[in-house]
Design an enzyme around this catalytic site. Sequence first.
Site, mmCIF file in Angstrom:
data_model
loop_
_atom_site.group_PDB
_atom_site.id
_atom_site.type_symbol
_atom_site.label_atom_id
_atom_site.label_comp_id
_atom_site.label_asym_id
_atom_site.label_seq_id
_atom_site.Cartn_x
_atom_site.Cartn_y
_atom_site.Cartn_z
ATOM 1 N N THR A 24 1.655 6.863 -5.024
ATOM 2 C CA THR A 24 1.925 8.115 -4.334
ATOM 3 C C THR A 24 1.197 9.311 -4.953
ATOM 4 O OG1 THR A 24 3.709 9.722 -3.978
ATOM 5 C CG2 THR A 24 4.039 8.172 -5.752
ATOM 6 N N ASP A 25 0.986 10.349 -4.158
ATOM 7 C CA ASP A 25 0.399 11.592 -4.680
ATOM 8 C C ASP A 25 1.377 12.324 -5.597
ATOM 9 O OD1 ASP A 25 2.179 12.411 -2.670
ATOM 10 O OD2 ASP A 25 0.738 13.681 -1.621
ATOM 11 N N GLU A 26 2.670 11.958 -5.496
ATOM 12 C CA GLU A 26 3.668 12.678 -6.296
ATOM 13 C C GLU A 26 3.466 12.448 -7.789
ATOM 14 O OE1 GLU A 26 7.601 12.798 -4.756
ATOM 15 O OE2 GLU A 26 6.953 12.279 -2.727
ATOM 16 N N TYR A 40 11.781 9.692 -9.306
ATOM 17 C CA TYR A 40 10.999 8.798 -8.435
ATOM 18 C C TYR A 40 9.536 8.781 -8.867
ATOM 19 C CZ TYR A 40 8.006 7.615 -4.439
ATOM 20 O OH TYR A 40 7.012 7.080 -3.650
ATOM 21 N N LYS A 77 7.178 5.695 -10.501
ATOM 22 C CA LYS A 77 5.937 5.192 -9.874
ATOM 23 C C LYS A 77 4.772 5.354 -10.856
ATOM 24 C CE LYS A 77 5.265 3.932 -6.201
ATOM 25 N NZ LYS A 77 5.305 2.568 -5.606
HETATM 26 P P1 NAD Z 1 10.809 2.191 2.075
HETATM 27 O O1 NAD Z 1 11.915 2.725 1.245
HETATM 28 O O2 NAD Z 1 10.823 2.384 3.558
HETATM 29 O O3 NAD Z 1 10.687 0.616 1.831
HETATM 30 C C1 NAD Z 1 10.845 0.032 0.580
HETATM 31 C C2 NAD Z 1 11.046 -1.479 0.784
HETATM 32 O O4 NAD Z 1 11.147 -2.098 -0.507
HETATM 33 C C3 NAD Z 1 12.330 -1.801 1.551
HETATM 34 O O5 NAD Z 1 12.064 -2.810 2.522
HETATM 35 C C4 NAD Z 1 13.262 -2.346 0.462
HETATM 36 O O6 NAD Z 1 14.199 -3.277 0.948
HETATM 37 C C5 NAD Z 1 12.260 -2.988 -0.488
HETATM 38 N N1 NAD Z 1 12.776 -3.091 -1.849
HETATM 39 C C6 NAD Z 1 13.415 -2.140 -2.577
HETATM 40 N N2 NAD Z 1 13.739 -2.638 -3.789
HETATM 41 C C7 NAD Z 1 13.277 -3.912 -3.838
HETATM 42 C C8 NAD Z 1 13.293 -4.928 -4.831
HETATM 43 N N3 NAD Z 1 13.853 -4.732 -6.019
HETATM 44 N N4 NAD Z 1 12.722 -6.122 -4.551
HETATM 45 C C9 NAD Z 1 12.153 -6.349 -3.337
HETATM 46 N N5 NAD Z 1 12.119 -5.425 -2.345
HETATM 47 C C10 NAD Z 1 12.675 -4.217 -2.603
HETATM 48 O O7 NAD Z 1 9.486 2.789 1.411
HETATM 49 P P2 NAD Z 1 8.090 3.167 2.092
HETATM 50 O O8 NAD Z 1 8.129 4.588 2.516
HETATM 51 O O9 NAD Z 1 7.695 2.092 3.067
HETATM 52 O O10 NAD Z 1 7.149 3.096 0.814
HETATM 53 C C11 NAD Z 1 6.509 1.864 0.446
HETATM 54 C C12 NAD Z 1 5.689 2.097 -0.813
HETATM 55 O O11 NAD Z 1 4.703 3.110 -0.567
HETATM 56 C C13 NAD Z 1 6.526 2.601 -1.999
HETATM 57 O O12 NAD Z 1 6.057 1.957 -3.146
HETATM 58 C C14 NAD Z 1 6.248 4.092 -2.052
HETATM 59 O O13 NAD Z 1 6.329 4.557 -3.375
HETATM 60 C C15 NAD Z 1 4.821 4.142 -1.539
HETATM 61 N N6 NAD Z 1 4.449 5.415 -0.869
HETATM 62 C C16 NAD Z 1 5.216 5.894 0.145
HETATM 63 C C17 NAD Z 1 4.824 7.071 0.794
HETATM 64 C C18 NAD Z 1 5.620 7.638 1.954
HETATM 65 O O14 NAD Z 1 5.329 8.752 2.402
HETATM 66 N N7 NAD Z 1 6.597 6.928 2.478
HETATM 67 C C19 NAD Z 1 3.670 7.753 0.375
HETATM 68 C C20 NAD Z 1 2.910 7.216 -0.682
HETATM 69 C C21 NAD Z 1 3.312 6.022 -1.289
#
Ligand code: NAD
Length: 365
Positions: free
Chosen positions: A131-133, A156, A160
């Site tokens: 993430t950019d965060e 968070y 990450k």
């Molecule tokens: P989300 O919360 O919608 O999905 C997370 C998924 O991970 C869920 O299906 C959950 O059940 C699963 N999960 C959680 N803990 C787990 C574990 N211990 N073992 C197996 N599965 C597990 O998140 P998202 O928004 O789809 O983000 C996905 C990834 O992308 C994350 O790593 C997040 O940091 C990164 N990200 C998200 C964004 C954003 O804007 N949403 C931006 C940049 C990066």
Amino acid sequence: MPNLLVTGGAGFIGSNFVRLTLAETEHRIVVLDRLTYAGHRINLAEVEDHPRLVFHQGDIADRETVRRLYREYEPLAVVNFAAESHVDRSIDGPDEFVRTNIVGTFELLEAARRSLAARPRDGFRMLQVSTDEDYGSLGKEGRFEETTPYAPNSPYAASKAAADHLVRAYNRTYSLPTLTTNCSNNYGPFQYPEKLVPLMILNAVEGRSLPIYGDGSNVRDWLFVEDHCRGLLAALERGTPGETYNFGGEAERTNLEVVQTLCGILEEIHPPTDNEAAAEAGYESYDEMIEFVTDRPGHDRRYAMEISKVERELGWSPTVSFEKGLRRTVEWYLENLAWCRAVQQDSYDRRRLGLDGAASGGEEA
Ligand code: NAD
């Protein structure tokens, strides 16, 4: 057919990635997902009978589960989406963020290192979706580059960033072919309703207030989720091991601008005169529902991404404008209210989180 292990494939970005990858590549996909409050099998309903998809419910921090899957499928690539992903929840309870985001990533790396000791490492990739965060907060000027030092401010972001450091160390120390991608705020179909865009759409539909943190002037860069997923595929195909890549939408908006744009789209496609709940609550326009609430502790002011490296090296750039992407997202949520009810049932009522114990509305990534 190469096997791709996709962790967190039942979440928001992961499920979009699984659908796109099945449609556009020959990969066989093995999803490992713990199905937390944010992960749901129905996110994969469109592809659940696909012959190249296998689903395992399990925890990335569970050593036995992870090592068994590596032995069973010998994945050619691992794409790690699995995470606790909501900043507000990390303020209320950081433990799960440390366990899943840091320990879970460590278990994936260690299993990869052991697995590759016994088979050719040619072509193997471990892609850490980040993430950019991690980079902290910007002032009015400048953008995050791949060389910007990490300076995370929330539990968070810190979890990450810690995981990304382990990924880097496994590349430098053990020559594990890793890739790290840092992406800005995603939005689009299947995003859990705790995040800014779906929360505001659903509150507006239900005639509830639209809670904006602070004065609404915090700036985020918004990327349509399918564009992000295409970027991740490009990184897998053309990225150089050991490198990091920034993805962003070239769409900086204040939180207030995002909510006002959403209100404008809703005025057109679901006007308040057609919305019984809004009428009952006495609203004549969606803008009237906006309410400024107590700011998030440690709320980063501004994120912005420099994306020239991915444009140059991966041939990737965003294709969906913020206004078009947001319209598609609003239409998707209005057509999928049954999905919204199903994923929130018994686990989330869109109350305010992240005030470290104090209570009161919702939001953001
Ligand atoms: P989300 O919360 O919608 O999905 C997370 C998924 O991970 C869920 O299906 C959950 O059940 C699963 N999960 C959680 N803990 C787990 C574990 N211990 N073992 C197996 N599965 C597990 O998140 P998202 O928004 O789809 O983000 C996905 C990834 O992308 C994350 O790593 C997040 O940091 C990164 N990200 C998200 C964004 C954003 O804007 N949403 C931006 C940049 C990066």
